[in-house]
Design a protein around this motif. Structure first.
Motif, short mmCIF file in Angstrom:
data_model
loop_
_atom_site.label_atom_id
_atom_site.label_comp_id
_atom_site.label_asym_id
_atom_site.label_seq_id
_atom_site.Cartn_x
_atom_site.Cartn_y
_atom_site.Cartn_z
N GLY A 177 -7.16 43.82 34.41
CA GLY A 177 -5.82 43.47 34.85
C GLY A 177 -5.28 42.20 34.24
N VAL A 178 -5.63 41.92 32.97
CA VAL A 178 -4.98 40.79 32.29
C VAL A 178 -3.49 41.12 32.20
N PRO A 179 -2.61 40.23 32.67
CA PRO A 179 -1.18 40.57 32.76
C PRO A 179 -0.44 40.49 31.43
N GLY A 180 -0.99 41.16 30.40
CA GLY A 180 -0.31 41.20 29.12
C GLY A 180 -0.79 40.12 28.17
N ARG A 181 -1.76 40.43 27.32
CA ARG A 181 -2.22 39.44 26.35
C ARG A 181 -1.10 39.15 25.36
N GLY A 182 -0.88 37.88 25.11
CA GLY A 182 0.21 37.45 24.26
C GLY A 182 1.43 36.99 25.02
N THR A 183 1.49 37.29 26.33
CA THR A 183 2.57 36.77 27.16
C THR A 183 2.23 35.33 27.56
N TRP A 184 3.17 34.67 28.26
CA TRP A 184 2.92 33.29 28.65
C TRP A 184 1.74 33.16 29.61
N PHE A 185 1.41 34.24 30.33
CA PHE A 185 0.28 34.19 31.26
C PHE A 185 -1.03 33.84 30.56
N THR A 186 -1.19 34.22 29.31
CA THR A 186 -2.47 34.05 28.61
C THR A 186 -2.46 32.90 27.62
N ARG A 187 -1.45 32.02 27.74
CA ARG A 187 -1.35 30.85 26.87
C ARG A 187 -1.44 29.59 27.74
N LYS A 188 -2.52 28.86 27.60
CA LYS A 188 -2.80 27.75 28.50
C LYS A 188 -1.71 26.69 28.48
N GLU A 189 -1.09 26.46 27.33
CA GLU A 189 -0.05 25.44 27.22
C GLU A 189 1.10 25.71 28.20
N ILE A 190 1.37 26.99 28.45
CA ILE A 190 2.49 27.35 29.32
C ILE A 190 2.04 27.66 30.74
N SER A 191 0.91 28.34 30.87
CA SER A 191 0.45 28.78 32.19
C SER A 191 -0.41 27.75 32.90
N GLY A 192 -1.16 26.96 32.12
CA GLY A 192 -2.10 26.00 32.71
C GLY A 192 -3.47 26.58 32.98
N GLY A 193 -3.61 27.89 32.86
CA GLY A 193 -4.88 28.55 33.12
C GLY A 193 -4.68 30.04 33.24
N GLY A 194 -5.75 30.73 33.59
CA GLY A 194 -5.69 32.18 33.63
C GLY A 194 -5.81 32.75 35.03
N ALA A 195 -6.84 33.55 35.24
CA ALA A 195 -7.02 34.24 36.52
C ALA A 195 -7.07 33.26 37.69
#
Length: 358
Positions: A158-176
Motif C-alpha cells: 500500500g505505498v501511496p504512489g511511488r514518485g508522488t510527494w508521499f515517497t519524497r522525504k523532502e516534502i513528506s518528512g517520512g513514509g509509513a
C-alpha cells in the motif's frame, strides 16, 4: 444539513483528493464552502466546476473571504499555510501530520498557542464509534486501569504512489510512520489519556518501496518506480509513558504479511480489541463468580463517517467554544514521538524525552 454552521465561511487549501473529500462533507454538513486554493490550475478548474465555488492561486486572497480553513496540502507546506491562517485569527483544521519536521511543527505550535481561532489536527480515527465506545468504558472504569495498547496499522502492499510527494522525504518528512503511524500513535495516546511520554525506541525500514519488482496494485497515486523513493515503508516501536503505561506500534505501507488494523487496549479489569477499518469490537474479561470463566463479548456498532464527525466536532468547537481535544498539545506529542522513533532508528538506541519535550 444544519444551519448551526451557516455563519462559518470555510475554505479548502489544497484541492487534491483529500481536499475534495473534505469539501463533500462540508457541503453535507451545511457549512458554507467559500472557496478553495491550490497552486495547480487544473485542480482549481476541477474544483470550481464541481462545487461552483471561488478558487484562488494565492492563499492570502482566500483568507480575506473566510472564517475557517481546512488545510490538506503536502506536509512540507503545512507550516506556511497554517501559521498564516492562525495569525489572521482564522479557525484551522489541519490534516495530519502536524508538519514534516519537528522544527516546523514547533513553529505551528507557537502560532497556535497565541491564536484567537480554534486549531485542530485531523486525527479523524478517534471519532470511530468503536473508539468512542471504548473511551466511554474506560471513563466508566469498566476496563480498570488501562496500561498498554497494541497498535497495528499495516498494509500488505500500500505505498501511496511511488514518485508522488508521499515517497519524497523532502516534502513528506517520512513514509509509513509519518503517514499511517501518526493515526495509530494518536489513537493509542487518546485511549491512554495522553500521559507524559518518557522513552521511545523504534526501528524504521525501507524494504520494498525501492525495489524494481515491487508489486503495485492500487493506491492513491500512480506508480512511477523506485527512483525517488527515499522514505520508510514500515516501522516498529515501543513507547513508555508515565505510570508504566506503554504502546507497541507496528505500521507499514508494505510488508509480507496480511494487512491488519487491529488495536488491543489492555486494562486490569478487561481489554478491548477493535478493527479500525471494519469497526469490529470485542470486550475480553474473566470472572470467578460461580465457576471461573473467560468472557468474550462482541459489541455491534453503527457505522459512521469519521471525517464527517471530525468536522462536526470542529465546527461545534468554533460555535460553542467547547474543547474537543485534538489540539496543538496533543498534536505536538504525536510529532515528538514520531521524531523520537526516527532518531532512535538512526542512533540504534532508546530516546529519552524530558519534561520540556513531552
Amino acid at each position: 444539513m444544519s444551519d448551526d454552521y451557516a455563519d462559518v465561511r470555510t475554505g479548502i487549501v489544497g484541492l487534491g483528493n483529500i481536499g475534495r473529500y473534505h469539501a463533500d462533507r462540508l457541503v453535507d454538513l451545511g457549512v458554507p464552502l467559500a472557496g478553495g486554493m491550490d497552486i495547480d490550475a487544473e485542480a482549481r478548474a476541477s474544483f470550481t466546476d464541481h462545487y461552483d465555488a471561488a478558487v484562488y492561486d494565492d492563499y492570502h486572497d482566500l483568507y480575506d473571504d473566510v472564517d475557517a480553513v481546512v488545510i490538506t496540502t503536502p506536509n512540507k507546506f503545512h507550516e506556511e499555510y497554517a501559521v498564516a491562517a492562525l495569525e489572521r485569527g482564522l479557525h484551522v483544521l489541519l490534516e495530519k501530520p502536524l508538519a514534516h519536521t519537528i522544527e516546523s511543527a514547533r513553529r505551528i505550535a507557537d502560532a497556535a498557542s497565541t491564536a484567537e481561532g480554534t486549531f485542530r489536527i485531523g486525527f479523524n480515527n478517534r471519532f470511530l464509534n468503536a473508539v468512542q465506545h471504548i473511551r466511554n468504558r474506560i471513563e466508566n472504569g469498566e476496563l480498570g486501569e488501562v496500561t498498554h495498547v497494541e497498535a497495528n496499522y499495516v498494509r500488505r502492499r500500500g505505498v501511496p504512489g511511488r514518485g508522488t510527494w508521499f515517497t519524497r522525504k523532502e516534502i513528506s518528512g517520512g513514509g509509513a510512520l509519518i503517514d499511517l503511524g501518526v493515526h495509530a500513535i494518536d489513537l493509542s495516546m487518546y485511549l491512554l489519556g495522553y500521559p507524559d511520554v518518557k522513552e521511545v525506541s523504534g526501528v524504521t525500514r525501507s524494504e520494498f518501496g525501492g525495489r524494481d519488482d515491487y508489486a503495485y496494485l492500487k493506491m492513491w497515486g500512480p506508480d512511477s518506480g523506485p527512483g525517488t523513493f527515499d522514505v520508510d515503508d514500515s516501522a516498529s516501536a515501543f513507547v513508555r509513558c508515565a505510570g508504566d503505561r506503554t504502546i507497541s506500534l507496528e505500521t507499514a505501507w508494505a510488508t509480507n504479511r496480511p494487512a491488519t488494523h487491529e488495536f488491543v487496549v489492555r486494562g486490569t479489569e478487561a481489554a478491548a480489541r477493535f478493527d479500525l477499518k471494519d469497526g469490529d469490537l470485542t470486550i475480553h474479561s474473566a470472572g470467578s463468580d460461580g465457576q471461573d470463566h473467560l468472557l468474550d463479548t462482541a459489541v455491534e456498532m453503527r457505522e459512521n463517517d469519521t471525517h464527517t464527525d471530525e468536522q462536526r466536532a470542529f465546527f461545534d468547537a468554533i460555535t460553542t467554544s467547547r474543547d474537543i481535544g485534538g489540539g496543538i498539545d496533543e498534536a505536538m506529542t504525536v510529532q515528538r514521538i514520531v521524531d523520537a522513533i526516527y532518531r532512535s532508528s538512526e542512533g540504534g538506541g532508546t530516546v529519552t524525552l524530558g519534561d520540556a519535550e513531552t
